[in-house]
Design a protein around this motif. Structure first.
Motif, PDB file in Angstrom:
ATOM      1  N   ARG A  73       0.675  -1.239  -0.134  1.00 36.75           N
ATOM      2  CA  ARG A  73       0.061   0.041  -0.027  1.00 36.75           C
ATOM      3  C   ARG A  73       0.850   1.484  -0.028  1.00 36.75           C
ATOM      4  N   PHE A  74       0.619   2.224  -0.805  1.00 43.28           N
ATOM      5  CA  PHE A  74       1.079   3.433  -0.798  1.00 43.28           C
ATOM      6  C   PHE A  74      -0.073   4.679  -0.614  1.00 43.28           C
ATOM      7  N   ASP A  75       0.293   5.416   0.398  1.00 42.22           N
ATOM      8  CA  ASP A  75      -0.821   6.360   0.627  1.00 42.22           C
ATOM      9  C   ASP A  75      -0.214   7.636   0.147  1.00 42.22           C
ATOM     10  N   LEU A  76      -0.853   8.339  -1.105  1.00 39.52           N
ATOM     11  CA  LEU A  76      -0.413   9.484  -1.744  1.00 39.52           C
ATOM     12  C   LEU A  76      -1.026  10.657  -0.897  1.00 39.52           C
ATOM     13  N   ARG A  77      -0.053  11.605  -0.570  1.00 38.75           N
ATOM     14  CA  ARG A  77      -0.267  12.891   0.217  1.00 38.75           C
ATOM     15  C   ARG A  77      -1.127  13.745  -0.585  1.00 38.75           C
ATOM     16  N   ARG A  78      -1.763  14.487   0.137  1.00 41.63           N
ATOM     17  CA  ARG A  78      -2.206  15.908  -0.544  1.00 41.63           C
ATOM     18  C   ARG A  78      -0.811  16.756  -0.910  1.00 41.63           C
ATOM     19  N   ILE A  79      -0.747  17.280  -2.100  1.00 42.61           N
ATOM     20  CA  ILE A  79       0.280  17.959  -2.716  1.00 42.61           C
ATOM     21  C   ILE A  79       0.217  19.356  -1.757  1.00 42.61           C
ATOM     22  N   PRO A  80       1.588  20.128  -1.132  1.00 40.63           N
ATOM     23  CA  PRO A  80       1.636  21.207  -0.598  1.00 40.63           C
ATOM     24  C   PRO A  80       1.235  22.247  -1.636  1.00 40.63           C
ATOM     25  N   SER A  81       0.618  23.415  -1.169  1.00 41.92           N
ATOM     26  CA  SER A  81       0.049  24.785  -1.866  1.00 41.92           C
ATOM     27  C   SER A  81       1.480  25.268  -2.399  1.00 41.92           C
ATOM     28  N   ASP A  82       2.495  25.210  -1.693  1.00 40.09           N
ATOM     29  CA  ASP A  82       3.676  25.685  -2.379  1.00 40.09           C
ATOM     30  C   ASP A  82       4.233  24.934  -3.899  1.00 40.09           C
ATOM     31  N   LEU A  83       4.107  23.764  -3.563  1.00 39.29           N
ATOM     32  CA  LEU A  83       4.637  22.819  -4.824  1.00 39.29           C
ATOM     33  C   LEU A  83       3.619  23.020  -5.797  1.00 39.29           C
ATOM     34  N   LEU A  84       2.162  23.088  -5.307  1.00 44.59           N
ATOM     35  CA  LEU A  84       1.380  23.238  -6.347  1.00 44.59           C
ATOM     36  C   LEU A  84       1.329  24.532  -7.260  1.00 44.59           C
ATOM     37  N   GLN A  85       1.873  25.641  -6.740  1.00 43.04           N
ATOM     38  CA  GLN A  85       2.106  26.883  -7.259  1.00 43.04           C
ATOM     39  C   GLN A  85       3.106  26.987  -8.235  1.00 43.04           C
ATOM     40  N   GLN A  86       4.345  26.457  -7.631  1.00 36.20           N
ATOM     41  CA  GLN A  86       5.473  26.268  -8.633  1.00 36.20           C
ATOM     42  C   GLN A  86       5.129  25.475  -9.855  1.00 36.20           C
ATOM     43  N   HIS A  87       4.411  24.317  -9.526  1.00 36.78           N
ATOM     44  CA  HIS A  87       4.079  23.442 -10.740  1.00 36.78           C
ATOM     45  C   HIS A  87       2.990  24.487 -11.896  1.00 36.78           C
ATOM     46  N   TYR A  88       2.208  25.045 -11.313  1.00 37.60           N
ATOM     47  CA  TYR A  88       1.278  25.789 -12.142  1.00 37.60           C
ATOM     48  C   TYR A  88       2.106  27.143 -12.832  1.00 37.60           C
ATOM     49  N   ALA A  89       2.997  27.548 -12.157  1.00 41.54           N
ATOM     50  CA  ALA A  89       3.914  28.656 -12.753  1.00 41.54           C
ATOM     51  C   ALA A  89       4.753  28.219 -13.882  1.00 41.54           C
ATOM     52  N   MET A  90       5.149  26.740 -13.703  1.00 41.84           N
ATOM     53  CA  MET A  90       5.808  26.149 -14.952  1.00 41.84           C
ATOM     54  C   MET A  90       4.730  25.852 -16.242  1.00 41.84           C
ATOM     55  N   VAL A  91       3.557  25.238 -15.523  1.00 50.97           N
ATOM     56  CA  VAL A  91       2.700  25.173 -16.688  1.00 50.97           C
ATOM     57  C   VAL A  91       2.364  26.503 -17.641  1.00 50.97           C
ATOM     58  N   CYS A  92       2.193  27.388 -16.686  1.00 56.22           N
ATOM     59  CA  CYS A  92       2.135  28.788 -17.407  1.00 56.22           C
ATOM     60  C   CYS A  92       3.402  29.263 -18.469  1.00 56.22           C
ATOM     61  N   ARG A  93       4.451  28.980 -18.023  1.00 52.89           N
ATOM     62  CA  ARG A  93       5.673  29.393 -19.044  1.00 52.89           C
ATOM     63  C   ARG A  93       5.562  28.369 -20.217  1.00 52.89           C
ATOM     64  N   GLU A  94       5.204  27.180 -20.062  1.00 46.59           N
ATOM     65  CA  GLU A  94       5.097  26.420 -21.130  1.00 46.59           C
ATOM     66  C   GLU A  94       3.910  26.538 -22.208  1.00 46.59           C
ATOM     67  N   GLU A  95       2.741  27.111 -21.504  1.00 50.66           N
ATOM     68  CA  GLU A  95       1.710  27.659 -22.275  1.00 50.66           C
ATOM     69  C   GLU A  95       1.987  29.111 -22.788  1.00 50.66           C
ATOM     70  N   GLY A  96       2.802  29.790 -22.466  1.00 55.39           N
ATOM     71  CA  GLY A  96       3.023  31.015 -22.781  1.00 55.39           C
ATOM     72  C   GLY A  96       2.057  32.169 -22.248  1.00 55.39           C
ATOM     73  N   VAL A  97       1.700  32.014 -21.057  1.00 59.30           N
ATOM     74  CA  VAL A  97       0.740  32.500 -20.362  1.00 59.30           C
ATOM     75  C   VAL A  97       1.552  33.299 -18.995  1.00 59.30           C
ATOM     76  N   GLU A  98       1.130  34.544 -18.850  1.00 56.46           N
ATOM     77  CA  GLU A  98       1.631  35.433 -17.615  1.00 56.46           C
ATOM     78  C   GLU A  98       0.527  35.328 -16.684  1.00 56.46           C
ATOM     79  N   ALA A  99       1.217  34.913 -15.485  1.00 58.48           N
ATOM     80  CA  ALA A  99       0.297  34.932 -14.299  1.00 58.48           C
ATOM     81  C   ALA A  99       0.836  35.686 -13.057  1.00 58.48           C
ATOM     82  N   ASP A 100       0.047  36.309 -12.341  1.00 56.47           N
ATOM     83  CA  ASP A 100       0.401  37.098 -11.009  1.00 56.47           C
ATOM     84  C   ASP A 100       0.548  35.924 -10.013  1.00 56.47           C
ATOM     85  N   ASP A 101       1.589  36.052  -8.962  1.00 66.66           N
ATOM     86  CA  ASP A 101       1.907  35.293  -8.017  1.00 66.66           C
ATOM     87  C   ASP A 101       0.786  34.884  -7.064  1.00 66.66           C
TER      88      ASP A 101
END
Length: 594
Positions: free
Chosen positions: A237-265
């Motif tokens: 068994r592997f219990d996958l944890r909730r992803i911390p908000s700071d990691l999610l914010q970094q991930h979404y910032a990377m997605v925005c860069r890949e999509e060519g979209v600017e976003a406020d922090d």
């Protein structure tokens, strides 16, 4: 024969005239004209000059949502699950692979993606086709590509929500006997496995316990408590944890860069908090935010747009409401709630925002460090409240806001309920907590009961100031065994003069007999000296009982004059101030002390 005639006796045409023979189309037109007449001449349509229009090239593939486009393809892209990745890496490197894995966790944390990655890791053959199981699948070999595209014949993915019965499990049991067609392992990925029926689980138990060596089972579920214990004991068994908000914010910032979209922090921070630890939820919100962004502003994702899209309350407005509540400004509080409601913020969202502020202030106070906030103004406000508010007040604020949240959720008019709940919090914010109130009442009661010496208690005493403490003298008489005489001295004697071996007193009204001889004998027994005891003229000082009653009345008056106690009596008109030891009744132990 050169000058001979043709078959019909006609002369042959000259050599240059063969090119002038009618064509087949002309002959057909002549035949049509002979049968139906000449057709009407066609009128030439006027030519319209048009500007050339650029035709966009056809799209190579339809648009894919961000949650599918940025699904992790390697374990390095799987965020927030480092412990599980390390365990799998060690198991692969040591060749200690279990035959069944169970991934559990909330939605959108990577359960199905992890199952597919495990399938790729076990069946990857490398770019040269000679590789073995690895925690870093190459992604270019045929098994990796086929698994990523969902077309590998040996990786069977089944949705247990739509295949719940024994017949579906029987197909798996019959198929596991056959070896894999082209892969190293035949892998069964069963998503939402908790949806299987009890009989289906029972049918799978034997195969799950002792599967063939070429078969691996990968289960994914969001409700692991619904799985039988017999299934859990057969899986790793592997219990996958909730992803911390700071990691999610970094991930979404990377997605925005890949999509060519600017976003406020701040906008990305709002999306990460709204995702509640789910990467897929956040990507869906980000996809919506990109579509919601104003094209006139270059398609930039702003905090204001995200706030409007999600119906969130403005953090700055929430801080102003929180400050008005703590400062006791009801007008500013009601006006702020009305403005937020007019902007489309629901009353429940307002209460949730206030609760979030109280919680964050408490965390800053407990951590005794800087506030983790998206803006400097918010961090400064949180730190200021953490330093100025006592912990008990913060806890009381949380309880009141939590109670108000439930009232707003069940109220017929949520706006009115929110206003009344916040006003109640406002008026209760400045009140002391029950512990402080009890301590204050105890101090007041203690200071009121502490009696001064009888010689200084009443300035109206007509006798000279005594050099002997009358209270202690009575206690000595009581300690000698003359209990009744000591009680008479305490209740009826008004001291006029008290000196060594001399007592002049007056009696309080109501005592029928003269106790002078008894006083003389008792003093002799208590002190070992003969005393001159006589009744004198005048009032004398109050008796010890009268002084105690006066002191008690004074203490009660001081307690009764306190605004808090006065408010309690206003709320409970029949309430009484009960002294310790006076409370009666079974199971009741009333006291001024907490």
């Amino acid at each position: 024969m050169g000058d001979s005639e043709n078959l019909f006796g006609e002369d042959a045409p000259p050599a240059g005239e063969e090119a002038e023979k009618p064509t087949a189309a002309e002959l057909e037109a002549a035949g049509q004209s002979a049968m139906f007449g000449d057709p009407e001449p066609k009128q030439e349509e006027p030519r319209i000059e048009t500007q050339p229009v650029a035709v966009p090239p056809p799209a190579s593939q339809p648009y894919r949502v961000l949650a599918r486009k940025y699904r992790p393809q390697t374990f390095s892209q799987l965020i927030g699950q480092d412990a599980m990745v390390q365990t799998l890496a060690n198991a692969i490197s040591r060749d200690r692979l279990a035959h069944a894995f169970l991934m559990t966790g909330v939605r959108g944390v990577g359960k199905t993606s992890t199952a597919r990655l495990i399938a790729k890791a076990l069946n990857c053959v490398g770019p040269d086709g000679q590789g073995g199981p690895t925690i870093d699948p190459c992604g270019v070999c045929e098994p990796c590509k086929a698994i990523a595209e969902g077309r590998h014949i040996d990786v069977i993915e089944m949705d247990a929500a739509s295949h719940t019965g024994v017949d579906d499990v029987r197909e798996i049991i019959e198929a596991v006997r056959y070896a894999a067609v082209s892969a190293r392992y035949k892998i069964y990925i069963i998503d939402e496995v908790h949806m299987l029926t009890r009989n289906a689980f029972n049918a799978l138990l034997k195969t799950l316990e002792e599967p063939p060596a070429h078969v691996k089972f990968l289960f994914a579920t969001t409700e692991v408590d619904k799985l039988p214990v017999t299934v859990l004991s057969r899986c790793q068994r592997f219990d996958l944890r909730r992803i911390p908000s700071d990691l999610l914010q970094q991930h979404y910032a990377m997605v925005c860069r890949e999509e060519g979209v600017e976003a406020d922090d701040e906008a990305l921070n709002m999306i990460a908090n709204a995702a509640e630890g789910s990467a897929r939820d956040g990507l869906s919100i980000l996809d919506q935010a990109i579509a919601h962004a104003d094209l006139e502003g270059g398609g930039r994702i702003t905090a204001e747009r995200v706030r409007d899209m999600l119906g969130l309350s403005d953090r700055g407005a929430m801080r102003r409401l929180f400050a008005a509540m703590l400062e006791g400004d009801p007008k500013a509080l009601i006006d702020g709630v009305g403005q937020q409601y007019a902007l489309g913020v629901e009353p429940l969202a307002i209460m949730r925002g206030m609760m979030d502020l109280a919680h964050r202030v408490t965390l800053v106070q407990v951590a005794k460090g800087g506030a983790d906030s998206a803006t400097a103004d918010e961090a400064a406000a949180l730190e200021g409240w953490a330093q100025s508010l006592p912990p008990a007040q913060l806890h009381r604020l949380w309880q009141l806001l939590l109670k108000g949240y439930g009232e707003v959720r069940n109220a017929p008019d949520p706006l009115v309920a929110a206003q009344m709940a916040l006003l109640r919090v406002l008026h209760a914010a400045t009140l002391p907590d029950p512990g402080s109130l009890v301590r204050k009442l105890e101090e007041m009661a203690t200071n009121g009961i502490a009696a001064p010496s009888p010689n200084t208690a009443s300035p109206a005493a007509s006798g000279p100031v005594a050099s002997i403490d009358w209270r202690k003298l009575v206690e000595r008489v009581e300690a000698s065994g003359a209990l009744r005489v000591a009680q008479t001295m305490r209740d009826w004697v008004r001291v006029i003069e008290l000196a060594p071996s001399r007592l002049v007193f007056a009696l309080a009204p109501g005592l029928p007999e003269d106790p002078t001889p008894e006083f003389r004998d008792a003093l002799l027994r208590a002190t070992g000296e003969r005393w001159q005891v006589e009744k004198g003229a005048g009032e004398g000082a109050p008796t010890l009982r009268e002084m105690a009653e006066a002191e008690l009345a004074s203490a009660q008056a001081r307690i009764r004059s306190n605004p808090l106690v006065d408010a309690a009596f206003a709320a409970f008109p029949d309430a009484e101030i009960v002294e310790e030891g006076e409370a009666t009744g079974v199971g009741r132990n009333w006291s001024k002390r907490a």
